[in-house]
Design a protein around this motif. Structure first.
Motif, short mmCIF file in Angstrom:
data_model
loop_
_atom_site.label_atom_id
_atom_site.label_comp_id
_atom_site.label_asym_id
_atom_site.label_seq_id
_atom_site.Cartn_x
_atom_site.Cartn_y
_atom_site.Cartn_z
N GLU A 291 -10.50 27.46 2.10
CA GLU A 291 -11.30 26.31 1.70
C GLU A 291 -10.68 24.98 2.14
OE1 GLU A 291 -14.16 26.19 0.31
OE2 GLU A 291 -14.50 28.24 -0.36
N PHE A 292 -9.36 24.90 2.16
CA PHE A 292 -8.68 23.64 2.46
C PHE A 292 -9.07 23.05 3.82
CE2 PHE A 292 -4.98 21.23 4.08
CZ PHE A 292 -4.96 20.22 3.13
N PRO A 293 -9.17 23.86 4.90
CA PRO A 293 -9.53 23.29 6.20
C PRO A 293 -10.88 22.57 6.20
CG PRO A 293 -8.67 25.50 6.50
CD PRO A 293 -8.86 25.29 5.02
N ILE A 294 -11.81 22.95 5.29
CA ILE A 294 -13.10 22.28 5.24
C ILE A 294 -12.92 20.81 4.90
CG2 ILE A 294 -15.39 22.27 4.16
CD1 ILE A 294 -14.84 24.80 5.73
N ASP A 295 -12.01 20.53 3.97
CA ASP A 295 -11.71 19.14 3.60
C ASP A 295 -11.13 18.39 4.80
OD1 ASP A 295 -11.44 17.03 1.56
OD2 ASP A 295 -9.31 17.29 1.91
N ARG A 296 -10.24 19.04 5.56
CA ARG A 296 -9.67 18.43 6.77
C ARG A 296 -10.77 18.12 7.79
NH1 ARG A 296 -7.16 17.01 9.61
NH2 ARG A 296 -5.78 18.32 10.84
N LEU A 297 -11.74 19.03 7.90
CA LEU A 297 -12.84 18.81 8.84
C LEU A 297 -13.65 17.58 8.44
CD1 LEU A 297 -14.81 19.53 11.10
CD2 LEU A 297 -15.89 21.18 9.57
N LEU A 298 -13.93 17.43 7.16
CA LEU A 298 -14.70 16.27 6.70
C LEU A 298 -13.94 14.97 6.94
CD1 LEU A 298 -16.14 17.75 3.39
CD2 LEU A 298 -17.41 17.22 5.47
N GLN A 299 -12.62 15.01 6.80
CA GLN A 299 -11.80 13.83 7.11
C GLN A 299 -11.92 13.48 8.60
OE1 GLN A 299 -7.72 14.40 5.79
NE2 GLN A 299 -8.39 15.19 3.82
N PHE A 300 -11.90 14.51 9.44
CA PHE A 300 -12.02 14.26 10.88
C PHE A 300 -13.39 13.70 11.22
CE2 PHE A 300 -13.51 15.54 15.06
CZ PHE A 300 -12.57 14.90 15.86
N ILE A 301 -14.44 14.23 10.58
CA ILE A 301 -15.79 13.74 10.84
C ILE A 301 -15.87 12.24 10.53
CG2 ILE A 301 -18.18 13.82 10.00
CD1 ILE A 301 -17.88 16.86 9.80
N THR A 302 -15.25 11.82 9.45
CA THR A 302 -15.22 10.39 9.11
C THR A 302 -14.52 9.59 10.21
OG1 THR A 302 -15.17 10.88 6.74
CG2 THR A 302 -14.42 8.69 7.41
N GLN A 303 -13.42 10.11 10.71
CA GLN A 303 -12.67 9.45 11.79
C GLN A 303 -13.53 9.39 13.06
OE1 GLN A 303 -8.97 11.43 12.67
NE2 GLN A 303 -8.34 9.93 14.18
N TYR A 304 -14.18 10.50 13.39
CA TYR A 304 -15.05 10.56 14.58
C TYR A 304 -16.20 9.55 14.45
CZ TYR A 304 -18.61 12.37 17.79
OH TYR A 304 -19.58 12.48 18.75
N ASN A 305 -16.83 9.52 13.27
CA ASN A 305 -17.95 8.60 13.05
C ASN A 305 -17.53 7.15 13.22
OD1 ASN A 305 -19.65 10.73 12.52
ND2 ASN A 305 -19.73 10.42 10.32
N ASN A 306 -16.37 6.80 12.70
CA ASN A 306 -15.86 5.43 12.83
C ASN A 306 -15.64 5.07 14.29
OD1 ASN A 306 -15.87 5.06 10.06
ND2 ASN A 306 -13.71 5.59 9.80
N PHE A 307 -15.11 6.02 15.06
CA PHE A 307 -14.85 5.77 16.48
C PHE A 307 -16.16 5.59 17.25
CE2 PHE A 307 -14.35 7.59 20.81
CZ PHE A 307 -13.57 6.57 21.34
N ILE A 308 -17.16 6.42 16.97
CA ILE A 308 -18.45 6.31 17.66
C ILE A 308 -19.12 4.99 17.31
CG2 ILE A 308 -20.76 7.30 17.91
CD1 ILE A 308 -18.50 8.87 19.30
N ASP A 309 -19.08 4.61 16.05
CA ASP A 309 -19.64 3.31 15.64
C ASP A 309 -18.94 2.17 16.38
OD1 ASP A 309 -21.53 4.28 13.87
OD2 ASP A 309 -20.18 4.23 12.14
N GLN A 310 -17.62 2.26 16.45
CA GLN A 310 -16.84 1.23 17.13
C GLN A 310 -17.20 1.18 18.62
OE1 GLN A 310 -12.68 2.06 18.10
NE2 GLN A 310 -12.08 0.09 17.24
N GLY A 311 -17.26 2.36 19.26
CA GLY A 311 -17.58 2.42 20.69
C GLY A 311 -18.95 1.84 20.99
#
Length: 378
Positions: A291-311
């Protein structure tokens, strides 16, 4: 009759859940929607199965209430204990299946986002390089301007004139100042000077007006490429952490290159079998590790979303910069093709940031369902 109804509904739910698995998707938002629907389907499936067992339990309790012999009571208590064990087993099986779906769908999202990150990497590598920016922002790179400098050099006063060093000769401002100095002191007539100046007026106006802006585009694009490199490293680390519990050791790059996703699925099935066979603390730890990696994935999605918004915002800014040249219409025929190509590239990039690389839609409600299988509206 009620049991038959349960079985029919159960069959439809299982068929629906299986249908989700067969569809290969390339949109992370659709994967998230599938994940939520599959979790709902599994919850409903096991609710029905548990309801059937609960009915059995209720019937046993009714029989216990009227049982008169010790033998009957013992038999009913044994049956009751067995049904309670079956209900607990169904709860564990439900939890295991939901973990499996979360894990596999999360893996699909990682796979899709990695392709998007690689696409961005290719995009940034193919945008205008510093050399190409220099071609359109420095008048010394234009044949017309070089021709004018050569003409003025041949017509200048040899005693009063001087030649620039190799370093200063490439400097836009210094070069332009010397060119005008040579023009004023040259032996050319007024009409000849005006004619020669008319040949380079748009070039000089464009390069002097846009040089700083074009350099801004280059350096900010380089910044975005560096940020994308970090995102790429993050998703590769995420995959390593994500597949560590199931014993898969190949990197994301190697897994993609050898199309080894089936092995990951196989490792997942083996892990689930071991988890199902385990008991107590061991089983709980295995569940947490999954279950723990799912939380890590959601953290990465937030990071990815911020980068795409910035780009996307950066490229909208680039578009405004390139459209800010005031004399574009007047000088249209004399502007370099690289400038027009750069404008077209930025339009394509904006579209990609809005469509191909768009952020993953994860809001609070969806996140609850992904993490805990909970829907506040149910």
């Amino acid at each position: 009759m009620k049991t038959i109804k349960y079985i029919v509904v159960l069959f439809l739910l299982v068929a629906k859940a299986n249908a989700f698995v067969k569809v290969e998707n390339s949109d992370p938002d659709e994967i998230v929607a599938e994940l939520i629907n599959e979790i709902k389907a599994i919850n409903h499936k096991f609710e029905l199965l548990i309801d059937i067992k609960q009915e059995e339990l209720n019937e046993i309790n009714k029989s216990l209430a009227v049982a008169y012999s010790t033998e009957q009571k013992v038999d009913l208590l044994v049956k009751k204990d067995f049904v309670i064990t079956e209900i607990n087993d169904l709860l564990k099986e439900s939890s295991g299946e939901i973990s499996k779906i979360r894990y596999l769908k999360g893996l699909q999202i990682i796979k899709i986002l990695y392709e998007k990150v690689l696409g961005l990497d290719h995009h940034f590598a193919s945008v205008r390089t510093l050399n190409e920016i220099n071609k359109i922002s420095n008048p010394n790179q234009y044949p017309e301007y070089e021709k004018l400098k050569e003409l003025l050099a041949s017509k200048k006063d040899k005693k009063a004139g001087f030649d620039l060093t190799s370093v200063l000769g490439t400097n836009t401002i210094v070069s332009v100042v010397q060119t005008f100095s040579n023009m004023f002191s040259s032996s050319l007539t007024k009409e000849e000077k005006e004619k020669e100046l008319a040949n380079v007026d748009c070039i000089l106006d464009f390069t002097l007006s846009m040089q700083n802006d074009l350099n801004t585009i280059y350096f900010e694009t380089a910044f975005l490429q560096t940020s994308n490199d970090k995102i790429k490293q993050e998703i590769e680390l995420l995959f390593k952490d994500y597949t560590k519990p199931i014993g898969y050791v190949a990197s994301l790059e190697n897994c993609r290159g050898s199309d080894d996703w089936e092995t990951v699925n196989q490792k997942m099935e083996e892990y689930l079998s071991k988890m199902k066979a385990a008991t107590g603390t061991t089983q709980f730890k295995m569940q947490v590790n999954l279950e723990f990696p799912i939380d890590r994935l959601l953290q990465f999605i937030t990071q990815y979303n911020n980068f795409i918004d910035q780009g996307g915002k950066f490229y909208e800014k680039f578009k405004i910069i390139l459209n800010s040249y005031e004399n574009e219409k007047q000088c249209e025929t004399k502007l370099p093709l690289e400038y027009k190509k750069l404008k077209a590239d930025i339009d394509v990039a904006i579209n990609k940031f809005n469509v191909a690389y768009k952020p993953v839609e994860i809001n609070g409600t969806k996140m609850k369902e992904i993490l805990y299988g909970l829907n506040e509206f149910d």
